[in-house]
Design an enzyme around this catalytic site. Structure first.
Site, PDB file in Angstrom:
ATOM      1  N   GLU A 189      -1.803   4.514  13.599  1.00 27.69           N
ATOM      2  CA  GLU A 189      -1.421   5.712  12.844  1.00 27.69           C
ATOM      3  C   GLU A 189      -1.641   6.965  13.688  1.00 27.69           C
ATOM      4  OE1 GLU A 189      -1.874   7.884   8.476  1.00 27.69           O
ATOM      5  OE2 GLU A 189      -3.289   6.290   9.020  1.00 27.69           O
ATOM      6  N   PHE A 218       1.346  -3.481   3.999  1.00 19.39           N
ATOM      7  CA  PHE A 218       1.674  -4.808   4.500  1.00 19.39           C
ATOM      8  C   PHE A 218       3.172  -5.057   4.326  1.00 19.39           C
ATOM      9  CE2 PHE A 218      -2.707  -7.014   3.691  1.00 19.39           C
ATOM     10  CZ  PHE A 218      -3.241  -6.308   4.750  1.00 19.39           C
ATOM     11  N   CYS A 243       0.811  -1.223   0.000  1.00 23.90           N
ATOM     12  CA  CYS A 243       0.000   0.000   0.000  1.00 23.90           C
ATOM     13  C   CYS A 243       0.844   1.272   0.000  1.00 23.90           C
ATOM     14  CB  CYS A 243      -0.939  -0.007   1.201  1.00 23.90           C
ATOM     15  SG  CYS A 243      -1.868  -1.540   1.353  1.00 23.90           S
ATOM     16  N   LYS A 250      -9.862   7.666   2.017  1.00 26.41           N
ATOM     17  CA  LYS A 250     -10.334   6.307   1.740  1.00 26.41           C
ATOM     18  C   LYS A 250     -11.783   6.123   2.178  1.00 26.41           C
ATOM     19  CE  LYS A 250      -5.870   3.848   1.896  1.00 26.41           C
ATOM     20  NZ  LYS A 250      -4.971   4.951   2.251  1.00 26.41           N
TER      21      LYS A 250
END
Length: 429
Positions: A332, A417, A182, A353
């Site tokens: 985060e 990931f 990502c 998102k």
């Protein structure tokens, strides 16, 4: 000598709009591009929602022969690249050769700024041609090895987005395909930024492309409990909301045209913003889970801010990775607090998102575009559907509606990931 690097063109293919104007309208209007999956029958699948790109016609951007020879992710990449070049005021009908598209390399080098290397193409993909992979595997199992297409490999491998874009526009500069899950799109833009800054390229198309809304991908992500299982689109992608259960898979592409500030000024180009910093790090912790203290993500942000020479108090906005996973959003938030200290509650954070879903390797490209546009227009995109804030996520996430304010400097984060972390810093110019 180091050169200042600016964004002069933006091309996007997203679930909330194709093209920079439609995308920006969708972002600031709080559009939701998430809906029931229509590409295949979801019977038996745990996840039913996705951020599909609708009304995309590859023939608007490519000839019929090239369409037949490319996977959907490559088609997205070509479309976004063509739009970025056109948005930058460059000629897309004639190959630039060693000089670059429409003479970008020639004009930049011709004003005495000493930049060589022509125009590069740095476009990555997280999973590449998985649509082609699934289709050809079905042929193999049902009809035998003789029926597998001879184009299977070149349609499937992730580097073909960069390769096909280079061929389409006749670009002879460096052509690279970062693959860092990502963080892919952000790493591609960061690598392009460094190449131009150091004088190795005059300009570069940079970003990511992805088309992974397939039965196998949906099943794989769902079975690792990464995806939301909601069936109501308003409950699918919920970054930083206490009701969040996972991300919603999206598709598309985001490509920026980067060049030197001197070159942009020499040709009278419109400049969206300047890229001033790029940071990358590894969690070195887990296959899919983030470092529980957010140290890796924080390190990428710190490196980017340091390279930009930007004190944390001067950072006005962060486009967060913000996927809507229970652990990811919490970590985060911790990473932002670790970096920002007492200024953390003063920075405006957006999770786009919530509108597009998670575009995997393309997410860094489309979110870099969102960040560049936010700086240029002085408007913060919202985090839609954020009605029930998580107590563990206690920052200013620009809930529900867009907010107008000056944005002298902003950051875009991507966390992938494998522990890949990448951050970009953008500044007004």
């Amino acid at each position: 000598m180091e050169y200042r690097v600016v964004v002069t063109g933006i091309g996007v293919v997203t679930p909330i709009g194709i093209g920079v104007d439609a995308y920006w309208k969708g972002l600031t209007g709080g559009a939701c591009g998430i809906g029931p999956i229509t590409r295949f029958d979801t019977t038996g699948h745990k996840a039913k929602l996705a951020g599909e790109v609708r009304d995309f016609e590859p023939a608007d951007f490519m000839n019929k022969k090239d369409i037949r020879r490319t996977d959907r992710f490559c088609q997205f990449a070509v479309a976004a690249s063509r739009m970025a070049l056109e948005d930058a005021g460059l000629d897309t009908e004639h190959g630039g050769g060693d000089g670059g598209v429409g003479g970008v390399g020639v004009s930049v080098g011709g004003v005495g700024v000493g930049v060589g290397g022509g125009t590069g193409v740095f476009i990555g993909s997280g999973v590449g041609g998985i649509l082609t992979w699934e289709a050809e595997h079905t042929k193999l199992m049902e009809r035998g090895p003789g029926r597998v297409s001879p184009l299977f490999i070149p349609m499937m491998i992730p580097n073909m987005a960069a390769g096909v874009v280079s061929m389409t526009f006749g670009l002879h500069g460096a052509s690279l395909c970062p693959v860092s899950a990502c963080a892919t799109g952000t790493d591609a833009i960061g690598a392009a930024f460094l190449a131009i800054r150091e004088g190795r390229l005059a300009s570069c198309l940079a970003g990511g492309a992805e088309a992974a809304i397939t039965p196998l991908a949906i099943a794989g992500f769902a079975n690792m409990t990464a995806l939301s299982t909601a069936e109501d689109p308003s409950l699918g992608s919920l970054p930083f909301d206490k009701r969040r259960t996972g991300f919603v898979l999206g598709e598309g592409a985001g490509v920026l045209l980067l060049e030197t500030l001197a070159g942009a000024r020499a040709r009278g180009a419109r400049v969206y913003c300047e890229i001033t910093g790029y940071g990358a790090s590894s969690d070195a912790y887990h296959l899919t889970g983030p470092d529980p203290e957010g140290r890796g993500a924080a390190k990428a942000m710190i490196i980017a801010l340091s390279q930009a020479g930007l004190p944390v108090a001067k950072l006005a906005h962060i486009n967060a990775h913000g996927t809507g996973t229970p652990l990811g959003d919490k970590i985060e938030t911790q990473a932002i607090r670790r970096v920002m200290g007492t200024a953390a509650r003063k920075v405006a954070v957006s999770a786009t998102k919530s509108m597009t879903g998670h575009l995997l390797g393309a997410s860094g490209g489309v979110e870099a575009a969102a960040t560049a546009l936010a700086v240029y227009h002085g408007v913060l995109p919202p985090t839609i559907h954020l009605h029930e804030p998580d107590p563990d996520c206690d920052l200013d996430y620009v809930p529900l509606t867009a907010r107008a304010c000056p944005i002298p400097a902003a950051m875009s984060n991507s966390l992938g990931f494998g522990g890949h972390n990448a951050s970009l810093v953008f500044a007004g110019c």
